[in-house]
Design a protein around this motif. Structure first.
Motif, PDB file in Angstrom:
ATOM      1  N   ASP A 134       0.794  -1.227   0.000  1.00 36.99           N
ATOM      2  CA  ASP A 134       0.000   0.000   0.000  1.00 36.99           C
ATOM      3  C   ASP A 134       0.827   1.278   0.000  1.00 36.99           C
ATOM      4  OD1 ASP A 134       0.745  -0.846   2.564  1.00 36.99           O
ATOM      5  OD2 ASP A 134      -0.869   0.275   3.525  1.00 36.99           O
ATOM      6  N   THR A 135       2.070   1.215   0.438  1.00 36.48           N
ATOM      7  CA  THR A 135       2.898   2.425   0.471  1.00 36.48           C
ATOM      8  C   THR A 135       3.860   2.508  -0.721  1.00 36.48           C
ATOM      9  OG1 THR A 135       4.535   1.319   1.856  1.00 36.48           O
ATOM     10  CG2 THR A 135       2.808   2.578   2.990  1.00 36.48           C
ATOM     11  N   ILE A 136       3.772   1.556  -1.653  1.00 33.89           N
ATOM     12  CA  ILE A 136       4.699   1.523  -2.786  1.00 33.89           C
ATOM     13  C   ILE A 136       4.049   2.156  -4.015  1.00 33.89           C
ATOM     14  CG2 ILE A 136       6.010   0.042  -4.353  1.00 33.89           C
ATOM     15  CD1 ILE A 136       6.373  -1.902  -2.049  1.00 33.89           C
ATOM     16  N   LYS A 137       4.664   3.215  -4.515  1.00 31.31           N
ATOM     17  CA  LYS A 137       4.128   3.933  -5.658  1.00 31.31           C
ATOM     18  C   LYS A 137       5.040   3.869  -6.885  1.00 31.31           C
ATOM     19  CE  LYS A 137       1.631   7.170  -2.703  1.00 31.31           C
ATOM     20  NZ  LYS A 137       1.567   6.239  -1.622  1.00 31.31           N
ATOM     21  N   HIS A 138       6.240   3.304  -6.727  1.00 28.31           N
ATOM     22  CA  HIS A 138       7.224   3.265  -7.814  1.00 28.31           C
ATOM     23  C   HIS A 138       7.705   1.840  -8.011  1.00 28.31           C
ATOM     24  CE1 HIS A 138       7.317   7.359  -6.088  1.00 28.31           C
ATOM     25  NE2 HIS A 138       7.335   7.709  -7.358  1.00 28.31           N
ATOM     26  N   VAL A 139       7.180   1.195  -9.048  1.00 27.65           N
ATOM     27  CA  VAL A 139       7.414  -0.214  -9.319  1.00 27.65           C
ATOM     28  C   VAL A 139       7.967  -0.373 -10.726  1.00 27.65           C
ATOM     29  CG1 VAL A 139       6.222  -2.419  -9.734  1.00 27.65           C
ATOM     30  CG2 VAL A 139       5.606  -1.017  -7.747  1.00 27.65           C
ATOM     31  N   VAL A 140       8.893  -1.311 -10.891  1.00 29.93           N
ATOM     32  CA  VAL A 140       9.402  -1.678 -12.215  1.00 29.93           C
ATOM     33  C   VAL A 140       9.123  -3.163 -12.409  1.00 29.93           C
ATOM     34  CG1 VAL A 140      11.461  -1.958 -13.651  1.00 29.93           C
ATOM     35  CG2 VAL A 140      11.186   0.107 -12.257  1.00 29.93           C
ATOM     36  N   VAL A 141       8.532  -3.494 -13.557  1.00 30.93           N
ATOM     37  CA  VAL A 141       8.304  -4.889 -13.929  1.00 30.93           C
ATOM     38  C   VAL A 141       9.051  -5.150 -15.236  1.00 30.93           C
ATOM     39  CG1 VAL A 141       6.604  -6.667 -14.525  1.00 30.93           C
ATOM     40  CG2 VAL A 141       6.044  -4.932 -12.802  1.00 30.93           C
ATOM     41  N   ALA A 142       9.794  -6.259 -15.262  1.00 29.07           N
ATOM     42  CA  ALA A 142      10.536  -6.666 -16.460  1.00 29.07           C
ATOM     43  C   ALA A 142       9.709  -7.692 -17.236  1.00 29.07           C
ATOM     44  CB  ALA A 142      11.883  -7.265 -16.068  1.00 29.07           C
ATOM     45  N   TYR A 143       9.680  -7.514 -18.545  1.00 29.05           N
ATOM     46  CA  TYR A 143       8.914  -8.404 -19.418  1.00 29.05           C
ATOM     47  C   TYR A 143       9.785  -8.940 -20.544  1.00 29.05           C
ATOM     48  CZ  TYR A 143       4.610  -6.425 -17.460  1.00 29.05           C
ATOM     49  OH  TYR A 143       3.600  -6.031 -16.609  1.00 29.05           O
ATOM     50  N   ASN A 144       9.425 -10.145 -20.996  1.00 30.99           N
ATOM     51  CA  ASN A 144       9.875 -10.683 -22.274  1.00 30.99           C
ATOM     52  C   ASN A 144       8.593 -10.814 -23.084  1.00 30.99           C
ATOM     53  OD1 ASN A 144      10.865 -11.983 -24.478  1.00 30.99           O
ATOM     54  ND2 ASN A 144      11.739 -13.707 -23.370  1.00 30.99           N
ATOM     55  N   GLY A 145       8.373  -9.876 -24.004  1.00 27.56           N
ATOM     56  CA  GLY A 145       7.077  -9.797 -24.670  1.00 27.56           C
ATOM     57  C   GLY A 145       6.034  -9.413 -23.648  1.00 27.56           C
ATOM     58  N   LYS A 146       5.010 -10.268 -23.479  1.00 24.98           N
ATOM     59  CA  LYS A 146       3.963  -9.994 -22.487  1.00 24.98           C
ATOM     60  C   LYS A 146       4.165 -10.795 -21.205  1.00 24.98           C
ATOM     61  CE  LYS A 146       0.473  -8.618 -25.763  1.00 24.98           C
ATOM     62  NZ  LYS A 146      -0.925  -8.674 -26.157  1.00 24.98           N
ATOM     63  N   LEU A 147       5.253 -11.575 -21.143  1.00 27.04           N
ATOM     64  CA  LEU A 147       5.510 -12.433 -19.995  1.00 27.04           C
ATOM     65  C   LEU A 147       6.305 -11.678 -18.925  1.00 27.04           C
ATOM     66  CD1 LEU A 147       5.412 -15.333 -18.781  1.00 27.04           C
ATOM     67  CD2 LEU A 147       7.632 -15.699 -19.877  1.00 27.04           C
ATOM     68  N   PRO A 148       5.713 -11.478 -17.722  1.00 27.99           N
ATOM     69  CA  PRO A 148       6.453 -10.806 -16.648  1.00 27.99           C
ATOM     70  C   PRO A 148       7.511 -11.742 -16.062  1.00 27.99           C
ATOM     71  CG  PRO A 148       4.276 -11.448 -15.872  1.00 27.99           C
ATOM     72  CD  PRO A 148       4.350 -11.824 -17.331  1.00 27.99           C
ATOM     73  N   LEU A 149       8.742 -11.237 -15.967  1.00 27.90           N
ATOM     74  CA  LEU A 149       9.874 -12.046 -15.521  1.00 27.90           C
ATOM     75  C   LEU A 149      10.373 -11.681 -14.132  1.00 27.90           C
ATOM     76  CD1 LEU A 149      12.024 -11.857 -18.770  1.00 27.90           C
ATOM     77  CD2 LEU A 149      10.322 -13.587 -18.174  1.00 27.90           C
ATOM     78  N   GLY A 150      10.214 -10.419 -13.756  1.00 30.15           N
ATOM     79  CA  GLY A 150      10.759  -9.970 -12.484  1.00 30.15           C
ATOM     80  C   GLY A 150      10.250  -8.586 -12.137  1.00 30.15           C
ATOM     81  N   CYS A 151      10.558  -8.162 -10.909  1.00 35.01           N
ATOM     82  CA  CYS A 151      10.073  -6.868 -10.443  1.00 35.01           C
ATOM     83  C   CYS A 151      10.963  -6.317  -9.339  1.00 35.01           C
ATOM     84  CB  CYS A 151       8.648  -6.990  -9.914  1.00 35.01           C
ATOM     85  SG  CYS A 151       8.489  -8.079  -8.476  1.00 35.01           S
ATOM     86  N   GLY A 152      10.728  -5.070  -9.044  1.00 34.00           N
ATOM     87  CA  GLY A 152      11.368  -4.382  -7.939  1.00 34.00           C
ATOM     88  C   GLY A 152      10.633  -3.081  -7.712  1.00 34.00           C
ATOM     89  N   ALA A 153      10.895  -2.452  -6.585  1.00 35.05           N
ATOM     90  CA  ALA A 153      10.200  -1.213  -6.254  1.00 35.05           C
ATOM     91  C   ALA A 153      11.083  -0.340  -5.377  1.00 35.05           C
ATOM     92  CB  ALA A 153       8.893  -1.528  -5.526  1.00 35.05           C
ATOM     93  N   ILE A 154      10.732   0.924  -5.324  1.00 35.54           N
ATOM     94  CA  ILE A 154      11.344   1.837  -4.365  1.00 35.54           C
ATOM     95  C   ILE A 154      10.235   2.573  -3.640  1.00 35.54           C
ATOM     96  CG2 ILE A 154      13.611   2.196  -5.429  1.00 35.54           C
ATOM     97  CD1 ILE A 154      12.437   4.783  -6.727  1.00 35.54           C
ATOM     98  N   LYS A 155      10.541   2.937  -2.401  1.00 37.89           N
ATOM     99  CA  LYS A 155       9.641   3.817  -1.663  1.00 37.89           C
ATOM    100  C   LYS A 155      10.486   4.763  -0.827  1.00 37.89           C
ATOM    101  CE  LYS A 155       8.544   1.508   2.637  1.00 37.89           C
ATOM    102  NZ  LYS A 155       7.485   0.973   3.471  1.00 37.89           N
ATOM    103  N   LYS A 156       9.928   5.894  -0.518  1.00 40.29           N
ATOM    104  CA  LYS A 156      10.641   6.894   0.270  1.00 40.29           C
ATOM    105  C   LYS A 156      10.938   6.336   1.655  1.00 40.29           C
ATOM    106  CE  LYS A 156      10.316  11.564   2.093  1.00 40.29           C
ATOM    107  NZ  LYS A 156       9.547  12.811   2.116  1.00 40.29           N
TER     108      LYS A 156
END
Length: 150
Positions: A43-65
Motif C-alpha cells: 500500500d505504500t509503494i508507488k514506484h514499481v518496475v516490472v521486467a517483461y519478455n514480450g507480455k511475460l512478466p519475468l521480475g520486479c522491484g520497487a522503491i519507496k521513500k
C-alpha cells in the motif's frame, strides 16, 4: 528482448510476482517470516518496475521513500526460470535512475542472510554493507546496503 515498465503497486503482474516472492521468502525465512513480512506491504509503494519478455512478466522491484535522502529498494524478485540473465541488475538500475529522478541521493535496502543470491546481486551492483537501519537494527539475519545515486 527485455522490456522494463514503470508502474505502481496496483499492477496485476507486480502483485503476481510478489506473491511468488512471498512464497519463496516464507520457505527461506521460516519462523522469522512474519517479522519480515510486516514491513512489505504494497500500500505504500508507488514506484514499481516490472521486467517483461514480450507480455511475460519475468521480475520486479520497487522503491519507496525512506527519508528525504534515501529511497528504499523493496520487493526485488526474478522468476526462477529467468534467473542468471541479468534481469535483476536491469531492474535495479532502473530503480536507481528513478530514485535519482525523484531527487533521492541514495538507495538503501535490507535483505536476508538466507538470500545469498540477493547479497551477491547488490555487491555486484556497487552496494556497500551498512549498519542495519530502522526496524532491522536488531535483526540478526538482516544485511543492509546502500548506494549513492546522485
Amino acid at each position: 528482448m527485455i522490456t522494463l515498465i514503470r508502474t505502481n503497486s496496483e499492477d496485476e503482474n507486480f502483485k503476481k510476482l510478489v506473491s511468488k516472492l512471498d512464497e519463496d521468502l516464507a520457505i527461506r525465512d521460516g519462523d522469522e517470516h512474519d517479522f519480515y513480512h510486516q514491513f512489505n506491504g504494497l500500500d505504500t509503494i508507488k514506484h514499481v518496475v516490472v521486467a517483461y519478455n514480450g507480455k511475460l512478466p519475468l521480475g520486479c522491484g520497487a522503491i519507496k521513500k525512506y527519508d528525504t535522502a534515501a529511497a528504499e529498494v523493496k520487493r526485488m524478485y526474478t522468476a526462477p526460470e529467468s534467473r542468471g540473465k541479468g534481469i535483476a541488475t536491469k531492474i535495479l538500475a532502473e530503480l536507481e535512475l528513478w530514485a535519482k529522478e525523484l531527487s533521492f541521493q541514495k538507495c538503501i535496502l535490507e535483505t536476508g542472510l538466507k538470500q545469498p543470491e540477493a547479497i551477491q546481486l547488490y555487491k555486484k551492483n556497487g552496494y556497500k554493507i551498512i549498519p542495519n537501519y530502522g526496524q532491522y537494527a536488531a535483526a540478526e539475519n538482516s544485511v543492509c546496503f546502500e548506494k549513492t545515486v546522485k
